[in-house]
Design a protein around this motif. Structure first.
Motif, PDB file in Angstrom:
ATOM      1  N   THR A 458      36.293  39.722  44.276  1.00 24.30           N
ATOM      2  CA  THR A 458      35.143  40.141  43.466  1.00 24.30           C
ATOM      3  C   THR A 458      35.103  39.375  42.154  1.00 24.30           C
ATOM      4  N   GLY A 459      36.267  39.072  41.583  1.00 27.00           N
ATOM      5  CA  GLY A 459      36.314  38.249  40.381  1.00 27.00           C
ATOM      6  C   GLY A 459      35.724  36.871  40.610  1.00 27.00           C
ATOM      7  N   LEU A 460      36.014  36.273  41.762  1.00 30.58           N
ATOM      8  CA  LEU A 460      35.433  34.962  42.098  1.00 30.58           C
ATOM      9  C   LEU A 460      33.924  35.070  42.286  1.00 30.58           C
ATOM     10  N   ARG A 461      33.476  36.124  42.968  1.00 31.52           N
ATOM     11  CA  ARG A 461      32.033  36.332  43.146  1.00 31.52           C
ATOM     12  C   ARG A 461      31.357  36.538  41.791  1.00 31.52           C
ATOM     13  N   CYS A 462      32.020  37.273  40.912  1.00 35.05           N
ATOM     14  CA  CYS A 462      31.482  37.515  39.581  1.00 35.05           C
ATOM     15  C   CYS A 462      31.364  36.200  38.802  1.00 35.05           C
TER      16      CYS A 462
END
Length: 673
Positions: A458-462
């Motif tokens: 999710t951090g990468l998607r963010c």
């Protein structure tokens, strides 16, 4: 006594037989349901009964279910009410069962009729897992559970001049119109007329209270004449005796007819609120047409005088108001007749969405504690607004759910926040700042649950969602997510590469933004893990100064935590204890259970190093109890576990195993009450 019982009802009358029965049943049976028609007094009887039984329990917890509309949030609602701010990714019902397993508590689930099957299932699981648990429910229908003891709550006796129904009517009339009521009850003939009014109303407490409030406007004789005429019209259309639920509807309908047109309009529009509300919300949501914004407060007070609306808090800036379910349901029927259900629900949802945005903007400032209290008070309304927006405007739902990141992350609503955020991200259109914010908020909930692989993804998607926005703040927030998702399992070097000074300088941005400040916090943690304590202290001092300039408390307390850990590592044990006490002071202001648990472990380690093994053991016992309310001891982090274990070893060495166990148990028992 641990618990959260609401205030007792001042106008409670009679019920000695029911209370005696419940006194016995609460000592013998494990599942009791109070049933009866709306307005008959199930909740007030339950409150009086459990108040009398409280001394026999480790705690009494009251869960108000009438505002809850999504059955999937039942377990979350119960967990939050009993103080379980669970942060694990395990099913919450399992965590709740485990938390209750060794406790002797009384759990009241109030107003269950719209959630009967879900309450039956959850109560069954809890009772099976926790042998010391007793559950008391109130509902218009029984749960149908094995072992359930059903007690029907009947109306108050209404025959004769000394009936309980007449006593309640008298109390309400004296409160509403003291001089008129005193004149009525000084005259035997008029007292008999009042008794006839009570008989006509079948002794139903809510109907009696509504009638008593009428003495502000009518004489007793006018009331009896008009009430009699209304019931005769209804009786002409029914061969059988009027059922009690119809009596209640009739009494409410009578009160509705006696209201001014604008009072009826406000009554119907207020039905959109679940739980209590304040004047500002009523004005924003309910004004329009003949009800001008400037008139709302006066009209609201008129409804209070007529007992249609109740104050859940006293007058003043913090005044809040509430409608009982039976009255709210009647108002909603009229809202349907007016054709305003959608428009009023839209106004309600957008008011609370705007409030959430304002809270987001104000959270990192001097009003943080006030925002914490305000949004906690509005919890039921936030849920209602989000549910409506998810169906009516998913893009607005995503904006609102993302703006509430602090509520999910810092105020103990992790499970609920993750559910809303996942639903909003699934339903809302792709792209934009709202998606980047929603992904960040979702990642925060994953971090607290220890769901680190999804948090990393999710951090990468963010980060990908933030890149096109041209705003460093979302990029810094994504960097924090990514850093903590590798720091928690034990990779501080990569965390510093993602969130340290060089990385922050590369992003730029405001040094007062949440992303920048959280990256400084992650860096301080990582430097402590690497044993670079002086650098960690420097990072934490800078973070603390920035937070102090903003007037912010939540993050500043975590800066104190890093300073405490750094001082501990440098052998400055008194300094460590001073910093962690400052941290705990801030965390208690904001009800941050995770922060309190974290701080107690460090304080125990500092105290143990100073040679007070008994106090250290007590602190570790207290910390253990707080960690149980969080659900994941030491968050599964190797460095946090090592620090806690260090304190235990030193405490045991100082006082011996037997004394340690005694002190530890004492701390556990005296912890969260």
């Amino acid at each position: 006594m641990p618990g959260n019982l609401p205030p007792d009802v001042a106008s409670f009358v009679g019920r000695e037989g029911e209370l005696t029965l419940l006194d016995r049943l609460l000592g013998e049976r494990r599942l009791i349901t109070l049933t009866g028609v709306g307005g008959v007094g199930k909740s007030r009887l339950a409150r009086r009964a459990v108040g009398r039984a409280a001394a026999r329990r480790d705690g009494v917890w009251w869960v108000q279910l009438s505002p809850l509309r999504d059955p999937r949030l039942l377990t979350t609602t119960v967990a939050h009410a009993v103080g379980l701010a669970d942060h694990s990714a395990q099913p919450l019902d399992e965590e709740l069962c485990a938390w209750m397993a060794d406790k002797e508590i009384l759990l009241v689930l109030d107003t269950c009729e719209h959630l009967v099957s879900e309450v039956r299932h959850l109560a069954g699981e809890l009772l099976q897992s926790a042998p010391g648990l007793t559950v008391l429910t109130t509902s218009r229908e029984r749960l149908g559970s094995p072992g359930e003891r059903v007690v029907e709550v009947r109306p108050l006796p209404s025959e004769g001049p000394d009936s309980d129904a007449l006593a309640l009517f008298r109390a309400r009339a004296l409160a509403a119109a003291p001089e008129a009521a005193a004149a009525v009850f000084a005259d035997p003939d008029r007292t008999r007329t009042a008794a006839e009014v009570c008989r006509r109303l079948d002794g139903i407490p809510l109907a009696l209270e509504l009638a008593g409030a009428r003495l502000r406007l009518w004489t007793l004789e006018q009331m009896a004449q008009r009430l009699g005429a209304r019931f005769e019209v209804l009786a002409d259309t029914r061969a059988a005796r009027l059922p009690r639920h119809q009596t209640m509807r009739t009494a409410i309908g009578w009160s509705h007819e006696l209201c001014e047109p604008v009072e009826r309009l406000l009554w119907s529009r207020l039905s959109v609120f679940t739980g209590d509300f304040d004047v500002a919300a009523a004005r924003a949501v309910c004004s329009g047409g003949p009800l001008a914004p400037g008139r709302v407060e006066r009209v609201l007070e008129g409804l209070v005088a007529k007992s249609v609306v109740r104050r859940s808090r006293e007058r003043g800036a913090g005044a809040r108001y509430l409608m009982l379910d039976t009255i709210r349901e009647f108002g909603h029927d009229w809202l349907v007749e007016l054709g305003e259900v959608r428009s009023v629900a839209d106004r309600h949802a957008h008011w609370y969405a705007a409030l959430s945005q304002a809270a987001d903007e104000g959270w990192m400032g001097s009003g943080q504690v006030d925002w914490y209290r305000r949004m906690t008070a509005e919890h039921a309304q936030l849920r209602t607004a989000l549910e409506h927006l998810l169906a009516a405007d998913p893009a607005a739902a995503l904006e609102m759910a993302g703006a509430l990141w602090f509520f999910w992350f810092a105020c103990g609503h992790v499970h609920e926040g993750r559910r809303f955020l996942e639903r909003a991200l699934d339903e809302a259109p792709p792209g934009g700042a709202a998606r980047a914010q929603g992904l960040w908020a979702l990642g925060l909930t994953m971090l607290l649950q220890g769901d680190l692989d999804p948090a990393r993804e999710t951090g990468l998607r963010c980060a990908r969602a933030a890149a096109p926005l041209g705003d460093p703040e979302p990029e810094l927030r994504a960097a924090y997510l990514r850093a903590v998702s590798v720091l928690m399992p034990g990779d501080p070097t990569t965390a510093i590469a993602l969130a340290g000074p060089r990385a922050r300088a590369g992003h730029g941005g405001r040094t007062s933004g949440a992303g920048w400040l959280l990256c400084r916090l992650a860096t301080g943690y990582a430097l402590c893990d690497l044993g670079r304590y002086e650098e960690a202290a420097e990072e934490a001092r800078g973070l603390r100064e920035s937070c102090a300039e903003l007037g912010e408390r939540w993050l500043r307390a975590y800066a104190d935590y890093v300073l405490a850990v750094a001082a501990l590592g440098l052998g400055q044990y008194g300094e460590a204890a001073r910093h962690v006490r400052a941290m705990l002071s801030g965390k208690r202001l904001l009800g941050d259970r995770f922060g309190i648990a974290l701080g107690l472990d460090v304080l125990a380690a500092a105290v143990a190093a100073l040679g007070d093994g008994e106090l250290a053991a007590r602190l570790l016992g207290t910390g253990h109890a707080w960690w149980r309310t969080v659900g994941r001891p030491q968050m599964g982090s190797p460095s946090l576990t090592a620090l806690r274990d260090q304190g235990e070893r030193q405490a045991r060495a100082a006082i011996g195993d037997a004394a340690y166990e005694t002190a530890f148990l004492g701390g556990t028992e005296a912890s969260t009450g």
